[in-house]
Design an enzyme around this catalytic site. Structure first.
Site, PDB file in Angstrom:
ATOM      1  N   THR A  36       0.828  -1.215   0.000  1.00 18.40           N
ATOM      2  CA  THR A  36       0.000   0.000   0.000  1.00 18.40           C
ATOM      3  C   THR A  36       0.858   1.259   0.000  1.00 18.40           C
ATOM      4  O   THR A  36       0.321   2.360  -0.072  1.00 18.40           O
ATOM      5  CB  THR A  36      -0.936   0.041   1.243  1.00 18.40           C
ATOM      6  OG1 THR A  36      -0.129  -0.013   2.429  1.00 18.40           O
ATOM      7  CG2 THR A  36      -1.905  -1.138   1.243  1.00 18.40           C
ATOM      8  N   ASP A  56       9.045  -8.444   1.776  1.00 14.18           N
ATOM      9  CA  ASP A  56       7.804  -8.728   2.505  1.00 14.18           C
ATOM     10  C   ASP A  56       8.191  -9.214   3.896  1.00 14.18           C
ATOM     11  O   ASP A  56       8.833 -10.266   4.027  1.00 14.18           O
ATOM     12  CB  ASP A  56       6.996  -9.795   1.752  1.00 14.18           C
ATOM     13  CG  ASP A  56       5.613  -9.963   2.335  1.00 14.18           C
ATOM     14  OD1 ASP A  56       5.456  -9.782   3.561  1.00 14.18           O
ATOM     15  OD2 ASP A  56       4.685 -10.276   1.563  1.00 14.18           O
ATOM     16  N   SER A  75       1.878  -2.836   7.669  1.00 17.10           N
ATOM     17  CA  SER A  75       0.521  -3.405   7.733  1.00 17.10           C
ATOM     18  C   SER A  75      -0.388  -2.529   6.888  1.00 17.10           C
ATOM     19  O   SER A  75      -0.266  -1.301   6.941  1.00 17.10           O
ATOM     20  CB  SER A  75      -0.040  -3.400   9.166  1.00 17.10           C
ATOM     21  OG  SER A  75      -1.419  -3.753   9.145  1.00 17.10           O
ATOM     22  N   TYR A 145      -7.959  -6.954  10.892  1.00 12.07           N
ATOM     23  CA  TYR A 145      -7.018  -5.904  11.292  1.00 12.07           C
ATOM     24  C   TYR A 145      -6.935  -5.824  12.815  1.00 12.07           C
ATOM     25  O   TYR A 145      -5.847  -5.870  13.393  1.00 12.07           O
ATOM     26  CB  TYR A 145      -7.489  -4.581  10.708  1.00 12.07           C
ATOM     27  CG  TYR A 145      -6.625  -3.387  11.024  1.00 12.07           C
ATOM     28  CD1 TYR A 145      -5.350  -3.253  10.463  1.00 12.07           C
ATOM     29  CD2 TYR A 145      -7.077  -2.364  11.855  1.00 12.07           C
ATOM     30  CE1 TYR A 145      -4.563  -2.137  10.727  1.00 12.07           C
ATOM     31  CE2 TYR A 145      -6.303  -1.249  12.118  1.00 12.07           C
ATOM     32  CZ  TYR A 145      -5.049  -1.137  11.554  1.00 12.07           C
ATOM     33  OH  TYR A 145      -4.271  -0.021  11.815  1.00 12.07           O
ATOM     34  N   LYS A 149      -3.634  -6.896  15.132  1.00 12.96           N
ATOM     35  CA  LYS A 149      -2.923  -5.953  16.006  1.00 12.96           C
ATOM     36  C   LYS A 149      -2.973  -6.416  17.464  1.00 12.96           C
ATOM     37  O   LYS A 149      -2.011  -6.226  18.211  1.00 12.96           O
ATOM     38  CB  LYS A 149      -3.534  -4.558  15.864  1.00 12.96           C
ATOM     39  CG  LYS A 149      -3.287  -3.898  14.511  1.00 12.96           C
ATOM     40  CD  LYS A 149      -1.834  -3.487  14.320  1.00 12.96           C
ATOM     41  CE  LYS A 149      -1.643  -2.706  13.025  1.00 12.96           C
ATOM     42  NZ  LYS A 149      -0.240  -2.299  12.804  1.00 12.96           N
ATOM     43  N   TYR A 159       7.658 -11.372  23.882  1.00 18.55           N
ATOM     44  CA  TYR A 159       9.093 -11.181  23.596  1.00 18.55           C
ATOM     45  C   TYR A 159       9.754 -10.341  24.681  1.00 18.55           C
ATOM     46  O   TYR A 159      10.914 -10.551  25.023  1.00 18.55           O
ATOM     47  CB  TYR A 159       9.300 -10.532  22.214  1.00 18.55           C
ATOM     48  CG  TYR A 159       9.589 -11.548  21.147  1.00 18.55           C
ATOM     49  CD1 TYR A 159       8.571 -12.323  20.592  1.00 18.55           C
ATOM     50  CD2 TYR A 159      10.894 -11.762  20.691  1.00 18.55           C
ATOM     51  CE1 TYR A 159       8.834 -13.275  19.624  1.00 18.55           C
ATOM     52  CE2 TYR A 159      11.165 -12.719  19.722  1.00 18.55           C
ATOM     53  CZ  TYR A 159      10.134 -13.468  19.191  1.00 18.55           C
ATOM     54  OH  TYR A 159      10.404 -14.411  18.239  1.00 18.55           O
ATOM     55  N   GLN A 162       9.471 -12.820  28.106  1.00 20.65           N
ATOM     56  CA  GLN A 162      10.215 -14.086  28.083  1.00 20.65           C
ATOM     57  C   GLN A 162      11.633 -13.914  27.563  1.00 20.65           C
ATOM     58  O   GLN A 162      12.544 -14.607  28.016  1.00 20.65           O
ATOM     59  CB  GLN A 162       9.455 -15.111  27.228  1.00 20.65           C
ATOM     60  CG  GLN A 162      10.027 -16.516  27.358  1.00 20.65           C
ATOM     61  CD  GLN A 162       9.344 -17.498  26.434  1.00 20.65           C
ATOM     62  OE1 GLN A 162       8.151 -17.386  26.160  1.00 20.65           O
ATOM     63  NE2 GLN A 162      10.090 -18.452  25.939  1.00 20.65           N
TER      64      GLN A 162
HETATM   65  P1  NAD Z   1       0.128   2.833   4.874  1.00 21.66           P
HETATM   66  O1  NAD Z   1      -0.740   1.850   4.193  1.00 21.66           O
HETATM   67  O2  NAD Z   1       0.368   4.148   4.207  1.00 21.66           O
HETATM   68  O3  NAD Z   1       1.538   2.200   5.217  1.00 21.66           O
HETATM   69  C1  NAD Z   1       1.741   0.843   5.508  1.00 21.66           C
HETATM   70  C2  NAD Z   1       3.029   0.409   4.819  1.00 21.66           C
HETATM   71  O4  NAD Z   1       3.291  -0.969   5.144  1.00 21.66           O
HETATM   72  C3  NAD Z   1       2.931   0.487   3.295  1.00 21.66           C
HETATM   73  O5  NAD Z   1       4.051   1.148   2.762  1.00 21.66           O
HETATM   74  C4  NAD Z   1       2.882  -0.984   2.864  1.00 21.66           C
HETATM   75  O6  NAD Z   1       3.393  -1.182   1.564  1.00 21.66           O
HETATM   76  C5  NAD Z   1       3.700  -1.637   3.960  1.00 21.66           C
HETATM   77  N1  NAD Z   1       3.438  -3.076   4.106  1.00 21.66           N
HETATM   78  C6  NAD Z   1       2.230  -3.684   4.240  1.00 21.66           C
HETATM   79  N2  NAD Z   1       2.396  -5.017   4.357  1.00 21.66           N
HETATM   80  C7  NAD Z   1       3.735  -5.251   4.311  1.00 21.66           C
HETATM   81  C8  NAD Z   1       4.537  -6.419   4.377  1.00 21.66           C
HETATM   82  N3  NAD Z   1       3.977  -7.641   4.508  1.00 21.66           N
HETATM   83  N4  NAD Z   1       5.879  -6.311   4.288  1.00 21.66           N
HETATM   84  C9  NAD Z   1       6.449  -5.092   4.149  1.00 21.66           C
HETATM   85  N5  NAD Z   1       5.748  -3.944   4.072  1.00 21.66           N
HETATM   86  C10 NAD Z   1       4.408  -4.015   4.159  1.00 21.66           C
HETATM   87  O7  NAD Z   1      -0.509   3.062   6.330  1.00 21.66           O
HETATM   88  P2  NAD Z   1      -0.094   4.072   7.503  1.00 21.66           P
HETATM   89  O8  NAD Z   1      -1.261   4.923   7.788  1.00 21.66           O
HETATM   90  O9  NAD Z   1       1.209   4.702   7.224  1.00 21.66           O
HETATM   91  O10 NAD Z   1       0.040   3.056   8.728  1.00 21.66           O
HETATM   92  C11 NAD Z   1       1.308   2.606   9.192  1.00 21.66           C
HETATM   93  C12 NAD Z   1       1.128   1.780  10.448  1.00 21.66           C
HETATM   94  O11 NAD Z   1       0.492   2.540  11.462  1.00 21.66           O
HETATM   95  C13 NAD Z   1       0.274   0.533  10.246  1.00 21.66           C
HETATM   96  O12 NAD Z   1       0.828  -0.518  11.020  1.00 21.66           O
HETATM   97  C14 NAD Z   1      -1.069   0.932  10.810  1.00 21.66           C
HETATM   98  O13 NAD Z   1      -1.783  -0.166  11.288  1.00 21.66           O
HETATM   99  C15 NAD Z   1      -0.662   1.874  11.932  1.00 21.66           C
HETATM  100  N6  NAD Z   1      -1.745   2.828  12.253  1.00 21.66           N
HETATM  101  C16 NAD Z   1      -1.979   3.909  11.449  1.00 21.66           C
HETATM  102  C17 NAD Z   1      -2.999   4.793  11.767  1.00 21.66           C
HETATM  103  C18 NAD Z   1      -3.282   6.026  10.949  1.00 21.66           C
HETATM  104  O14 NAD Z   1      -4.200   6.771  11.302  1.00 21.66           O
HETATM  105  N7  NAD Z   1      -2.547   6.351   9.913  1.00 21.66           N
HETATM  106  C19 NAD Z   1      -3.802   4.544  12.887  1.00 21.66           C
HETATM  107  C20 NAD Z   1      -3.547   3.419  13.657  1.00 21.66           C
HETATM  108  C21 NAD Z   1      -2.499   2.567  13.339  1.00 21.66           C
END
Ligand code: NAD
Ligand code: UDP
Length: 306
Positions: A36, A56, A75, A145, A149, A159, A162
């Site tokens: 994404t 990945d 994610s 999702y 999480k 982690y 332990q």
């Molecule tokens: P985003 O989709 O812009 O970024 C997520 C990134 O993770 C992307 O670049 C995607 O390519 C990468 N990715 C996904 N699966 C992957 C994998 N298997 N291996 C390697 N890379 C992978 O989203 P974001 O808003 O920047 O969110 C980033 C993190 O923050 C996420 O974990 C999300 O759950 C968490 N989060 C974000 C928000 C928000 O409001 N933006 C709120 C709560 C939690």
């Protein structure tokens, strides 16, 4: 020079984190499979200390040389992304978090998990404090999702307890700013795109559900303070300013001077009705609180879009 690994570094939040870490003098390895995220998000980070690794994180990752910090952000994060990628979302929360924790353990690095306010589900406690266990539908569409999480948090605590890994968990509340994809489906980029095109703003349900919106630079500051702390339980980072989605749509119309009208569409299943962080813990532990309100943050975001 400290070395930081940022999984998900080519995404919205990850790209801002990489930028800030470079400014702090770190060497940064951005690990992303571009599910994404985009290379465009990190195109401006041309620096000898910055490296992009297309990988990945559900697969094992080897990094040569010392690693001081692992920030695990990989994610899908937008509802339309995790509904489209349910298995990938579960796998990155489980195997992906396992690999990121293994990396931190091997290198004796500090670790930060990007968790979410979604662990509280459709909350029955308001505002949400970290000791609330949440109200999640595990088998609903959002469960992939939320449960990924929640599992990632459990794995991180295991982690720490332990294996002695120096772990930290941030529960991120809705965050916005430049580099969100106009079509990522989340409320702020969607409303801004619609307003700037003068097309109808799509409010789901009656728009009475609430969210609390944090500007990205405030969030990143919270990440850096938390990973340096000696606190290991989850910490909410978000802006407590709470708005109904209808108020948000009106704020976007006012900020853009748009001629868009508001239209109402069906509320997605299990859409949380309220959400507001209690940030007492972040204030007390980290001396952190947000500095940028919604009106100012929207102006910065609009400027980047124009
Ligand atoms: P985003 O989709 O812009 O970024 C997520 C990134 O993770 C992307 O670049 C995607 O390519 C990468 N990715 C996904 N699966 C992957 C994998 N298997 N291996 C390697 N890379 C992978 O989203 P974001 O808003 O920047 O969110 C980033 C993190 O923050 C996420 O974990 C999300 O759950 C968490 N989060 C974000 C928000 C928000 O409001 N933006 C709120 C709560 C939690
Ligand atoms: N929302 C909306 N119209 C849209 C996109 C989202 O009304 O075009 C609503 C959505 O139903 C939710 C809120 O805005 O109540 C925030 O949605 P978002 O996807 O940004 O984040 P999350 O639901 O994960 O908090």
């Amino acid at each position: 020079m400290p070395t930081s690994i940022v999984t998900g570094g080519a995404g919205f939040l990850g790209s801002h984190l990489c930028e800030r870490l470079l400014a702090e003098g770190h060497r940064v390895v951005c690990v992303d499979n571009l599910a994404t995220g985009t290379l465009q998000n990190i195109a401006h980070l041309r620096d000898a200390r910055f490296e992009f690794c297309q990988h990945d994180i559900i697969e094992h990752l080897e990094i040569t040389g010392p690693v001081d910090y692992v920030f695990h952000l990989a994610s899908p994060a937008s509802p339309i992304d995790y509904l489209r990628l349910p298995l990938q979302t579960l796998k990155v929360g489980s195997y992906g978090t396992h690999n990121a924790l293994g990396l931190a353990k091997k290198h004796r690095a500090r670790f930060l998990l990007a968790s979410t306010s979604e662990v509280y589900g459709d909350p029955k406690v308001h505002p949400q404090t970290e000791d609330y266990w949440g109200h999640v539908n595990p088998i609903g569409p959002r469960g992939v999702y939320d449960e990924a999480k929640r599992y990632a948090e459990a794995l991180t605590m295991a982690y720490h307890r332990q294996q002695g890994v120096d772990t930290h968990i941030v529960r991120i509340f809705n965050t916005y700013g430049p580099r969100m994809r106009p079509h990522d489906g989340r409320a702020i980029p969607t409303f801004l795109r619609q307003a700037l095109e003068d097309t109808p703003i799509t409010v789901f349900g009656d728009g009475g559900q609430t969210r609390s919106f944090c500007y990205v630079s405030d969030l990143i500051e919270g990440f850096l303070r938390l990973i340096e702390s000696d606190y290991h339980l989850p910490v909410n980072i978000g802006n407590p300013g709470e708005y109904t989605i209808l108020q948000l749509a009106e704020a976007v119309i006012a900020a853009t001077g748009s001629r868009s009208e508001i239209v109402y569409e069906a509320l997605p299943q299990d859409d949380p009705m309220v959400r507001q962080p209690d940030i007492s813990l972040a204030r007390e532990l980290l001396g952190w609180e947000p500095t940028i309100g919604l009106a100012e943050g929207l102006q910065h975001t609009i400027a980047s879009l124009r």
